[in-house]
Design an enzyme around this catalytic site. Structure first.
Site, mmCIF file in Angstrom:
data_model
loop_
_atom_site.group_PDB
_atom_site.id
_atom_site.type_symbol
_atom_site.label_atom_id
_atom_site.label_comp_id
_atom_site.label_asym_id
_atom_site.label_seq_id
_atom_site.Cartn_x
_atom_site.Cartn_y
_atom_site.Cartn_z
ATOM 1 N N ASP A 72 96.432 5.394 9.450
ATOM 2 C CA ASP A 72 96.355 6.654 10.177
ATOM 3 C C ASP A 72 97.710 7.346 10.258
ATOM 4 O OD1 ASP A 72 97.529 4.787 11.902
ATOM 5 O OD2 ASP A 72 95.759 4.614 13.171
ATOM 6 N N ASP A 141 90.579 -0.470 24.424
ATOM 7 C CA ASP A 141 89.195 0.007 24.476
ATOM 8 C C ASP A 141 88.425 -0.321 23.198
ATOM 9 O OD1 ASP A 141 90.361 1.722 22.689
ATOM 10 O OD2 ASP A 141 89.914 3.567 23.798
ATOM 11 N N HIS A 143 89.335 0.341 20.040
ATOM 12 C CA HIS A 143 89.488 1.217 18.873
ATOM 13 C C HIS A 143 90.320 0.538 17.786
ATOM 14 C CE1 HIS A 143 93.375 2.584 20.804
ATOM 15 N NE2 HIS A 143 93.758 2.589 19.539
ATOM 16 N N GLU A 148 88.139 6.049 17.844
ATOM 17 C CA GLU A 148 87.983 5.907 19.282
ATOM 18 C C GLU A 148 86.553 5.491 19.640
ATOM 19 O OE1 GLU A 148 90.678 6.005 20.759
ATOM 20 O OE2 GLU A 148 91.847 7.822 20.520
#
Length: 266
Positions: A72, A141, A143, A148
């Site tokens: 990314d 979380d 990801h 996400e």
């Protein structure tokens, strides 16, 4: 899925670096047949990169015939911005090994046409057949990369709006000012990741315990991206003791016994 339960963050870095170097050496890459490696950024892989550099300096691994694709990149940051992933990779890894710079591939967050840039990246990956080994981390979380919660598990490389939790967590790299953290990023998709021949995920710290529990004991669902790894035929998660706090005792015991010989790989 395999789980390698280790004691410390250093153990995870050492184990993963050794695993990566062994995978490259076993493949015996050449210029015509390079080893294709997917790479992340962040604090957890940084320690692995340091170990890989040490192995390279000892002559135990070469990256001359390795091709890399990063997961990314932020949208809107110059390549030399202190927090761009381009700078992170060149400063912390590429400049310290024998990799050919033309063999390193990162998404361009400054591209005039971001969607076209994502398509270009997918085509470039496909031009090598597939990624042999994709290394990744995981957020609290769940990801992976910038996929996400609620990301499609079939998603491809795309522009992604970053969740507030992710921007807040990453603000520590931007003078603790969330307003400096970009709101958009380019990221490989979950589907892109799952097409790799093999995946190695690094999980460290008690704040990642819920994500690890979801990955190992939870059901596959789009709110926990990490659960998609259950669909892959060859995934390994290397973790430290702190991140296993939410696992059932019998689950941790099962994997500790199952991987006892591989844990001894240290």
């Amino acid at each position: 899925m395999r789980l390698i339960p280790l004691e410390t963050t250093s153990d995870v870095a050492f184990w993963s670096a050794r695993y990566i170097s062994d995978a490259i050496n076993k493949y015996s890459p050449t210029k015509e047949r390079p080893f294709v490696l997917g790479l992340p950024t962040g604090g957890t892989p940084l320690e692995t990169y340091k170990r890989l550099i040490a192995l390279y300096n000892k002559g135990e691994v070469s990256f001359e015939n390795v091709v890399t694709f990063n997961m990314d990149e932020y949208v809107g940051l110059e390549q030399e911005h202190p927090q761009s992933y381009y700078r992170f990779m060149h400063q912390n890894f590429f400049s310290q090994i024998d990799i050919q710079i033309e063999n390193t591939h990162l998404l361009n967050g400054l591209a005039d046409d971001l969607e076209a840039e994502c398509l270009r990246y997918e085509k470039k990956i496909k031009s090598y057949g597939k990624i042999n080994l994709f290394i990744g981390g995981v957020g609290a979380d769940g990801h992976i990369a910038f996929n996400e919660p609620a990301s499609s598990l079939a998603s491809r490389t795309r522009v992604k709006t970053l969740a507030s939790n992710t921007r807040r967590a990453n603000s520590r790299f931007f003078n603790n000012d969330i307003n400096q953290v970009p709101k958009l990023a380019l990221t490989i998709g979950v589907g892109t990741l799952l097409e790799a021949a093999e995946i190695l995920i690094l999980v460290t710290g008690h704040h990642k315990a819920q994500a690890l529990e979801a990955a190992i004991q939870g059901n596959v669902n789009h709110l926990w991206t990490v659960t998609a790894l259950q669909l892959h035929p060859k995934t390994i998660i290397a973790c430290d003791a702190a991140s296993t706090m939410e696992l059932k005792v019998k689950t941790l015991k099962y994997f500790s016994e199952l991987e006892s010989d591989n844990i001894g790989y240290l």
